[in-house]
Design a protein around this motif. Structure first.
Motif, mmCIF file in Angstrom:
data_model
loop_
_atom_site.group_PDB
_atom_site.id
_atom_site.type_symbol
_atom_site.label_atom_id
_atom_site.label_comp_id
_atom_site.label_asym_id
_atom_site.label_seq_id
_atom_site.Cartn_x
_atom_site.Cartn_y
_atom_site.Cartn_z
ATOM 1 N N CYS A 8 45.878 42.062 45.615
ATOM 2 C CA CYS A 8 44.419 42.333 44.879
ATOM 3 C C CYS A 8 43.103 42.200 45.662
ATOM 4 N N HIS B 168 40.397 41.481 44.652
ATOM 5 C CA HIS B 168 39.459 40.357 44.135
ATOM 6 C C HIS B 168 39.979 39.084 44.837
ATOM 7 N N ARG B 169 41.182 38.757 44.488
ATOM 8 C CA ARG B 169 41.310 37.410 44.924
ATOM 9 C C ARG B 169 42.740 37.340 45.297
ATOM 10 N N GLY B 170 43.223 38.349 46.068
ATOM 11 C CA GLY B 170 44.521 38.435 46.342
ATOM 12 C C GLY B 170 45.925 38.381 46.040
ATOM 13 N N VAL B 171 46.002 38.250 44.573
ATOM 14 C CA VAL B 171 47.226 37.984 43.859
ATOM 15 C C VAL B 171 48.027 39.285 44.177
ATOM 16 N N TYR C 186 45.749 38.973 36.948
ATOM 17 C CA TYR C 186 44.901 37.935 36.947
ATOM 18 C C TYR C 186 43.547 38.018 36.306
ATOM 19 N N HIS C 187 42.821 38.678 36.505
ATOM 20 C CA HIS C 187 41.398 38.987 35.756
ATOM 21 C C HIS C 187 41.284 40.433 35.540
ATOM 22 N N GLY C 188 42.390 41.277 35.503
ATOM 23 C CA GLY C 188 42.421 42.622 34.941
ATOM 24 C C GLY C 188 41.712 43.762 35.495
ATOM 25 N N TRP C 189 41.269 43.566 36.858
ATOM 26 C CA TRP C 189 40.687 44.569 37.658
ATOM 27 C C TRP C 189 41.879 45.772 37.869
ATOM 28 N N CYS D 61 45.670 44.418 37.442
ATOM 29 C CA CYS D 61 45.983 42.926 38.073
ATOM 30 C C CYS D 61 46.145 42.147 37.000
HETATM 31 S S1 FES Z 1 43.046 38.462 41.503
HETATM 32 FE FE1 FES Z 1 43.172 40.426 40.906
HETATM 33 S S2 FES Z 1 41.761 40.824 39.470
HETATM 34 FE FE2 FES Z 1 41.456 38.794 40.155
#
Ligand code: FES
Ligand SMILES: [Fe+2]
Length: 424
Positions: free
Chosen positions: A70, A72-75, A91-94, A89
């Motif tokens: 992702c 954002h922060r790579g998940v 993790y934070h829904g992006w 995603c």
């Molecule tokens: S890591 Fe994907 S939305 Fe934050």
């Protein structure tokens, strides 16, 4: 004999390697359509040329290929929710659409971020049950190709993907190695063995029939790569000779003739030590999926599942070999692709070619390496690799035919000659 350096050059496919750069000049299959069976189904996590991707089908059925991590922060996006026109995603829904456009950022209310940040998305095509991706330099995207198997209705086509933990080259070499066919695949192609063993497996396959296991090989380069003929004494006698013509279409495709159908086999590198083999079997008549699955040896659920695609036999169970069955099965294995996969695994993750002892029967293998090396040299010197701009490959086909001794083998693949002339 190859040097260690040459072996490295041919086998390593990551982004910063000569072969990796060369392979990235072509489109590759990245999934089968069956791996993404319906809109908003579970996304697929996969690899191509040493990079990680997520492949997903959106609510409209369109397929996207994105970098796995992702932005954002790579998940991994492969765990994400697929809903309402995008991949979200966990993790934070992006949320991203198939073009990588950022649609929503629930933890960041300012919508302007959606104009700034994008997921890295790649050109995708879905044709004839395969999903293709181009992950190379956007400025060098080649035209999309059409193959013979694209010309038949879906009922005349069966597709398998089998992921094997071995470098792509040893699998590709097996595919252009005619002299192993009548030996490794004795179960399927040697009438003398079949007559002797009276197995229930008998008669499921008419992939080929041969007893002469020392074919002479004749090879020619073509604009798409090369083709070669394996010439044997005819089983029918009468002074005829049997000719099997196999084309290799760079970078990874071979076409293999069987009696009633063709095997189109892509050895797509997932990374240096794993390969996605895509087998597209096609015919001018409808095919029965279960029959082809049995022929290729992918009906044994201990080692393969159609949904997961991985070939899972390991040395812990002798790569699936059943020695007790070897009075019935020449290999103690069953099925062509399974035997080929086991041979690739049995050579180790990356074959050390500095230790080989090649013979005349290996000429087509040597030519494969040379043509791949030709492609690398062209790319590394700033040119396009062979065949990359060819779009119509529908006439490139394999042959297996008995012909009179004075008939040139090239006459059986006249389309390749015409094709070559047109390409000049
Ligand atoms: S890591 Fe994907 S939305 Fe934050
Ligand atoms: Fe084989």
């Amino acid at each position: 004999m190859m040097t260690r350096q040459e072996n490295e050059t041919l086998c390593r496919v990551g982004p910063d390697t000569p072969m990796g750069r060369t392979m990235r000049r072509y489109w590759h299959p990245i999934a089968t359509s069956a791996q993404l069976p319906s809109p908003d189904c579970a996304p697929l996590r996969t690899k191509l040329l040493g990079e990680n991707f997520v492949v997903f089908r959106d609510s409209d059925g369109k397929v996207g290929v994105l970098d796995e991590g992702c932005p954002h922060r790579g998940v991994s996006l492969a765990l994400g929710r697929v809903e309402e026109g995008g991949l979200r995603c966990l993790y934070h829904g992006w949320k991203f659409n198939v073009e990588g456009k950022l649609l929503e950022t629930p933890n960041h209310p300012d919508p302007r971020i959606c104009d700034v940040i994008k997921a890295k998305a790649y050109p995708v095509r879905e044709v004839s049950g395969l999903i293709w991706a181009y992950i190379g330099d956007a400025a060098k995207e080649p035209p999309f190709r059409r193959y013979a198997f694209d010309e038949v209705p879906a009922s005349n086509r069966v597709i398998h993907r089998i992921d094997v933990q071995a470098n792509y080259l040893q699998l590709a070499e097996g595919g252009v190695d005619s002299s192993h066919v009548g030996i490794l695949h004795t179960n399927q192609v040697r009438p003398s063995w079949r007559a002797m063993r009276q197995s229930s497996d008998q008669g499921v396959l008419d992939a080929a029939v041969m007893e002469d296991n020392a074919p002479s090989l004749e090879i020619e380069d073509t604009p798409f790569g090369y083709h070669y003929a394996a010439i044997r004494q005819s089983m029918a006698g009468g002074g005829k000779r049997n000719v099997r013509v196999t084309p290799f279409i760079l970078p990874t495709l071979r076409v293999i003739p069987a009696t009633f159908y063709y095997f189109n086999v892509f050895e797509t590198p997932m990374d240096d030590v794993s390969t996605a083999t895509y087998i597209v079997t096609h015919s001018d008549r409808p095919l029965v999926d279960e029959e082809i699955t049995k022929v290729v040896g992918l009906d044994d659920t201990r080692f393969y599942s159609r949904s997961e695609c991985a070939f899972t036999a390991t040395w812990a169970e002798r790569l699936g070999q059943d020695r007790a069955s070897m009075n019935q099965s020449w290999t103690g294995l069953w099925g062509i692709q399974r035997e080929d996969a086991v041979m690739a695994l049995a050579a180790g993750p990356i074959l050390d070619r500095t230790k080989e002892h090649l013979v005349a029967a290996d000429q087509a293998v040597v030519r494969l390496r040379r043509r791949l090396m030709d492609a690398v040299k062209l790319v590394e010197s700033g040119h396009a690799p062979p065949g990359v701009n060819l779009t119509d490959l529908t006439k490139v086909l394999a042959r297996d035919q008995d012909v009179a001794a004075d008939v040139p083998w090239q006459d059986l693949a006249r389309e390749h000659q015409e094709f070559a002339a047109a390409a000049e």
